[in-house]
Design a protein around this motif. Structure first.
Motif, PDB file in Angstrom:
ATOM      1  N   THR A  50      14.683  50.595  34.781  1.00  0.00           N
ATOM      2  CA  THR A  50      15.162  49.692  35.829  1.00  0.00           C
ATOM      3  C   THR A  50      16.650  49.382  35.692  1.00  0.00           C
ATOM      4  OG1 THR A  50      14.677  47.652  34.606  1.00  0.00           O
ATOM      5  CG2 THR A  50      12.880  48.611  35.923  1.00  0.00           C
ATOM      6  N   ALA A  51      17.320  49.953  34.689  1.00  0.00           N
ATOM      7  CA  ALA A  51      18.743  49.672  34.469  1.00  0.00           C
ATOM      8  C   ALA A  51      19.554  50.030  35.707  1.00  0.00           C
ATOM      9  CB  ALA A  51      19.258  50.450  33.258  1.00  0.00           C
ATOM     10  N   GLY A  52      20.402  49.122  36.118  1.00  0.00           N
ATOM     11  CA  GLY A  52      21.270  49.351  37.262  1.00  0.00           C
ATOM     12  C   GLY A  52      20.630  49.074  38.600  1.00  0.00           C
ATOM     13  N   LEU A  53      19.337  48.761  38.607  1.00  0.00           N
ATOM     14  CA  LEU A  53      18.644  48.461  39.857  1.00  0.00           C
ATOM     15  C   LEU A  53      18.599  46.948  40.061  1.00  0.00           C
ATOM     16  CD1 LEU A  53      15.711  51.008  39.477  1.00  0.00           C
ATOM     17  CD2 LEU A  53      17.853  51.311  40.729  1.00  0.00           C
ATOM     18  N   ALA A  54      18.112  46.547  41.218  1.00  0.00           N
ATOM     19  CA  ALA A  54      18.091  45.120  41.534  1.00  0.00           C
ATOM     20  C   ALA A  54      17.258  44.325  40.539  1.00  0.00           C
ATOM     21  CB  ALA A  54      17.556  44.906  42.950  1.00  0.00           C
ATOM     22  N   LEU A  55      16.228  44.952  39.979  1.00  0.00           N
ATOM     23  CA  LEU A  55      15.366  44.267  39.021  1.00  0.00           C
ATOM     24  C   LEU A  55      15.640  44.732  37.600  1.00  0.00           C
ATOM     25  CD1 LEU A  55      12.057  44.066  41.063  1.00  0.00           C
ATOM     26  CD2 LEU A  55      13.793  42.317  40.707  1.00  0.00           C
ATOM     27  N   ASP A  56      16.894  45.007  37.321  1.00  0.00           N
ATOM     28  CA  ASP A  56      17.346  45.380  35.977  1.00  0.00           C
ATOM     29  C   ASP A  56      16.837  44.357  34.967  1.00  0.00           C
ATOM     30  OD1 ASP A  56      18.704  46.119  33.700  1.00  0.00           O
ATOM     31  OD2 ASP A  56      20.636  46.334  34.676  1.00  0.00           O
ATOM     32  N   GLY A  57      16.209  44.863  33.891  1.00  0.00           N
ATOM     33  CA  GLY A  57      15.669  43.989  32.854  1.00  0.00           C
ATOM     34  C   GLY A  57      14.166  43.914  32.884  1.00  0.00           C
ATOM     35  N   LEU A  58      13.565  44.137  34.051  1.00  0.00           N
ATOM     36  CA  LEU A  58      12.108  44.162  34.127  1.00  0.00           C
ATOM     37  C   LEU A  58      11.587  45.534  33.692  1.00  0.00           C
ATOM     38  CD1 LEU A  58      11.399  42.111  37.362  1.00  0.00           C
ATOM     39  CD2 LEU A  58      11.751  41.335  35.008  1.00  0.00           C
ATOM     40  N   VAL A  59      10.283  45.656  33.548  1.00  0.00           N
ATOM     41  CA  VAL A  59       9.673  46.843  32.963  1.00  0.00           C
ATOM     42  C   VAL A  59       8.829  47.542  34.026  1.00  0.00           C
ATOM     43  CG1 VAL A  59       8.281  47.731  31.059  1.00  0.00           C
ATOM     44  CG2 VAL A  59       9.604  45.621  30.757  1.00  0.00           C
ATOM     45  N   ASP A  60       9.157  48.801  34.302  1.00  0.00           N
ATOM     46  CA  ASP A  60       8.408  49.602  35.272  1.00  0.00           C
ATOM     47  C   ASP A  60       6.947  49.671  34.820  1.00  0.00           C
ATOM     48  OD1 ASP A  60       7.547  51.365  37.178  1.00  0.00           O
ATOM     49  OD2 ASP A  60       8.782  53.041  36.527  1.00  0.00           O
ATOM     50  N   SER A  61       6.028  49.267  35.706  1.00  0.00           N
ATOM     51  CA  SER A  61       4.640  49.043  35.292  1.00  0.00           C
ATOM     52  C   SER A  61       3.858  50.311  34.980  1.00  0.00           C
ATOM     53  CB  SER A  61       3.904  48.246  36.369  1.00  0.00           C
ATOM     54  OG  SER A  61       4.298  46.889  36.340  1.00  0.00           O
ATOM     55  N   PHE A  62       4.160  51.417  35.665  1.00  0.00           N
ATOM     56  CA  PHE A  62       3.367  52.633  35.501  1.00  0.00           C
ATOM     57  C   PHE A  62       4.265  53.855  35.311  1.00  0.00           C
ATOM     58  CE2 PHE A  62       0.176  50.004  37.495  1.00  0.00           C
ATOM     59  CZ  PHE A  62      -1.023  50.468  36.993  1.00  0.00           C
TER      60      PHE A  62
END
Length: 693
Positions: A50-62
């Protein structure tokens, strides 16, 4: 049963409990530690996506893809709580706080979160279920219990206040809000889910003791929740919990989900008003025909293409593999025997709580059979083995955050419902404490901060981090052997010590303490430089020793969905030249009143620079940690208490020098603004106080 877990054709939110294992070979501490470390590596890789995206810092679930080259990125709120807790158990406070800080930044003004978000920050599952919100509060509680402090209490309070508004006369907290029932309009969920009430019980009790103005409300809510669990959804005939209660028809959920049973044990204990641990025996011994009235949970299924068996737990099943549908009647797979890996980890932890470590380890041993061993799959655990329908939604087969994070939680014997390690817990029963940290020193200090350094501890498995004690209380933690304590008072003596800890929660004795007195603050006549208006990303504005005449705002360009944390990017800048003064030994202070209006996931950052001689070279640069703005219009005070992210150069006297302020968007898709030119009467003046006289 009102479930917040979404039924999806390809992927689905990873959630709840279920799994048993027949006796297997014993698992060593090293085996559990290796599985946990591999799971941790997979979670880190998912967060980095998620780095550089709007939700940078969150964890991609799948680990899921639209096609061979296009990854499908969804972040489920529940998964973020599981990942944050798992990161904390691995001693990685930095990654945990990236998750928690971003979730605070995108929390709705009413205190809730929706169930899931796309990678661009927009809503994916537009439902506000109590369960995922409660799990975020569990993660905040875990942070507070492991590290001390009150960083996330305001967010927790907002979330709990929102959740208890759904409490019903029978004590149950209903499911929350949805847009799925009335063609896109918000309405209350009709179900009071057993699992959501299990989620709420302990956090209500914990925060009742933290907020004096909520003690009565939260304790009363907890009492109602427990009454609902004990007297409405507890099935005394079978010694298990039912799935939930439908508020508009007063009907019990006819389905038989496994998850509510191990979670009930973790939330309420082994026994109390009811014999809660008996529900584990019910799950273990239910060997029926695969119907609602005659369930079966334990299955031995082939898992590797060679006929080898994996014995674990199913969510539920139907013996004839009947077709499953979503709530709109669309086919989404069959209801067949399956293995639910996340739920199996729940059972492992509940058995460990019961004192059956052999059983707990055997379950983990079975889960690890499907843990990824190479490439991008290394360390990941799939949501299910077969991808069947479970009477609520179709279970994905991809590696996911919930199963992988729960492997770490189970291996570390940590109960997230209470935020504590289980008695005798640890990876594989590790009870050996790390050695005491040595050679604690303070290499530097300012008027508001003290830096610390020490020699690393050793452990029989691994040291995962260090707790920092100030005047006897834990004020922070570090995964390395340095730490900077900030937000201190000037010219004040503080006593510091450090404790080492391992993944099992074993802690060393405190190191020898040292006393450090912070520097004197800048004198009362330190210059205050006011931010005047008229700047943009292409026009440099001015700082002035004179306040403004009428409040205005200057724009701060958007980050464009990229991550500019620590890197100056299209800043809005302000400069004052011809400055002379004697360095006072203090530190820079500032108040920047910033606003991102209704944008979600934004953060602004500032760098303050000094050119001591006016020769065009900035000799001292201070970059501060970014400030995550909320999505409610209105300015927020970004100040030095966020702490210094990096600095270079040392202070010297100013002789016809320059002071520069650069403000930019570190993350986010929306633009922001900074308040400028405000008068004293108008207040909220953006200003810099420099440590010179």
């Amino acid at each position: 049963m009102m479930n917040w877990k979404r039924k999806v054709v390809t992927v689905l939110v990873c959630f709840l409990l279920l799994m048993q294992i027949l006796p297997a070979a014993s698992v060593s501490a090293a085996d559990n530690a290796a599985a946990s470390n591999n799971a941790y590596a997979w979670l880190k890789a998912q967060q980095d996506l998620t780095a550089g995206l709007a939700l940078d810092g969150l964890v991609d679930s799948f680990d899921d893809w639209w096609n061979a080259t296009d990854r499908r990125q969804i972040v489920y709120t529940y998964d973020q709580a599981v990942a944050a807790i798992a990161f904390m158990l691995k001693g990685d406070r930095t990654r945990a706080e990236k998750v928690l800080n971003k979730m605070v930044a995108i929390q709705d003004p009413d205190g809730s979160w929706i169930n899931s978000y796309w990678w661009n920050g927009y809503g994916e599952e537009i439902r506000k279920h109590v369960g995922p919100v409660a799990w975020m509060v569990m993660a905040f509680m875990t942070h507070e219990k492991l590290y001390g402090g009150t960083t996330y209490q305001a967010s927790a309070k907002k979330a709990l206040d929102w959740a208890i508004t759904f409490q019903k006369p029978n004590g149950a907290i209903a499911g929350g809000r949805t847009t799925w029932d009335l063609n896109g309009a918000w309405s209350d969920e009709v179900w009071s889910s057993t699992e959501h009430n299990e989620d709420m019980y302990q956090i209500l009790k914990y925060y009742a003791g933290k907020f004096a103005d909520r003690t009565t409300a939260y304790n009363n809510a907890a009492t109602g929740v427990k009454s609902f669990l004990d007297n409405v959804v507890w099935d005394s005939a079978n010694n298990r919990w039912r799935g939930g209660w439908k508020n508009n028809t007063n009907l019990i959920d006819p389905a038989v989900p496994m998850d509510v049973n191990p979670w009930g044990v973790l939330a309420l204990g082994l026994s109390g008003t009811r014999n809660y641990q008996a529900s584990l025996s019910y799950i273990e011994n239910a060997n029926g025909s695969g119907t609602v009235d005659s369930p079966k949970y334990v299955h031995s299924l082939t898992y590797d293409g060679s006929g080898a068996l994996l014995t674990a737990y199913d969510f539920d099943w139907q013996y004839d593999c009947a077709a499953g549908t979503d709530q709109n009647g669309n086919p989404i797979g069959n209801k067949c025997a399956d293995i639910w890996f996340e739920g199996s980890a729940f059972m492992s932890l509940a058995y460990y709580m019961q004192g059956n470590q052999a059983k707990a380890d055997a379950i983990i041993n079975e889960i690890v059979k499907k843990q990824g061993t190479s490439g991008s799959l290394l360390g990941g655990v799939p949501y299910s083995l077969k991808g069947s329908n479970n009477s609520y939604w179709r279970m994905a087969m991809e590696n996911c955050v919930s199963s992988t994070g729960w492997l770490i939680i189970a291996a570390h014997r940590f109960n997230p419902f209470t935020g504590t390690y289980l008695t005798g817990g640890g990876v594989g029963g590790d009870t050996t404490s790390p050695s005491v940290p040595a050679n604690l020193t303070s290499p530097s200090k300012t008027s508001t901060s003290v830096s610390l350094s020490w020699t690393a501890s050793t452990d029989n498995v691994a040291v995962t981090g260090y707790d920092i004690l100030r005047n006897g209380s834990v004020v922070g933690s570090s995964t390395g052997t340095t730490y900077t304590d900030t937000g201190l008072s000037a010219n004040t003596a503080y006593t510091f010590a450090v404790k080492a800890k391992d993944a099992a929660g074993n802690a060393s004795a405190a190191s020898s303490s040292i006393s450090v007195t912070t520097s004197s603050s800048s004198p009362a006549n330190s210059p205050t430089l006011y931010v005047r208006d008229g700047a943009s990303s292409s026009v440099t504005g001015t700082l002035s020793t004179t306040a403004g005449s009428s409040a205005n705002t200057d724009a701060i360009a958007a980050a464009g969905g990229s991550n500019w944390d620590g890197t100056v990017h299209t800043p809005t800048s302000y400069v004052l030249s011809g400055v002379s003064g004697t360095y006072s030994g203090g530190a820079t202070a500032f108040n920047l009143f910033v606003d991102s209006s209704s944008s979600v996931g934004n953060a602004v950052q500032v760098r303050i620079s000094y050119d001591f001689t006016g020769d065009g070279t900035y000799d001292r640069l201070e970059t501060y940690n970014y400030f995550a703005t909320n999505d409610t219009p209105g300015t927020e005070d970004y100040n030095q208490s966020k702490g210094v992210r990096s600095s270079s150069g040392t202070f010297a006297n100013l002789s016809n020098g320059k002071v520069r302020v650069e403000i930019w968007s570190a993350i986010g898709n929306g633009s922001s603004s900074v308040r400028t030119d405000a008068t004293s009467a108008q207040g909220s003046q953006s200003k810099i106080v420099i440590p010179f006289s």
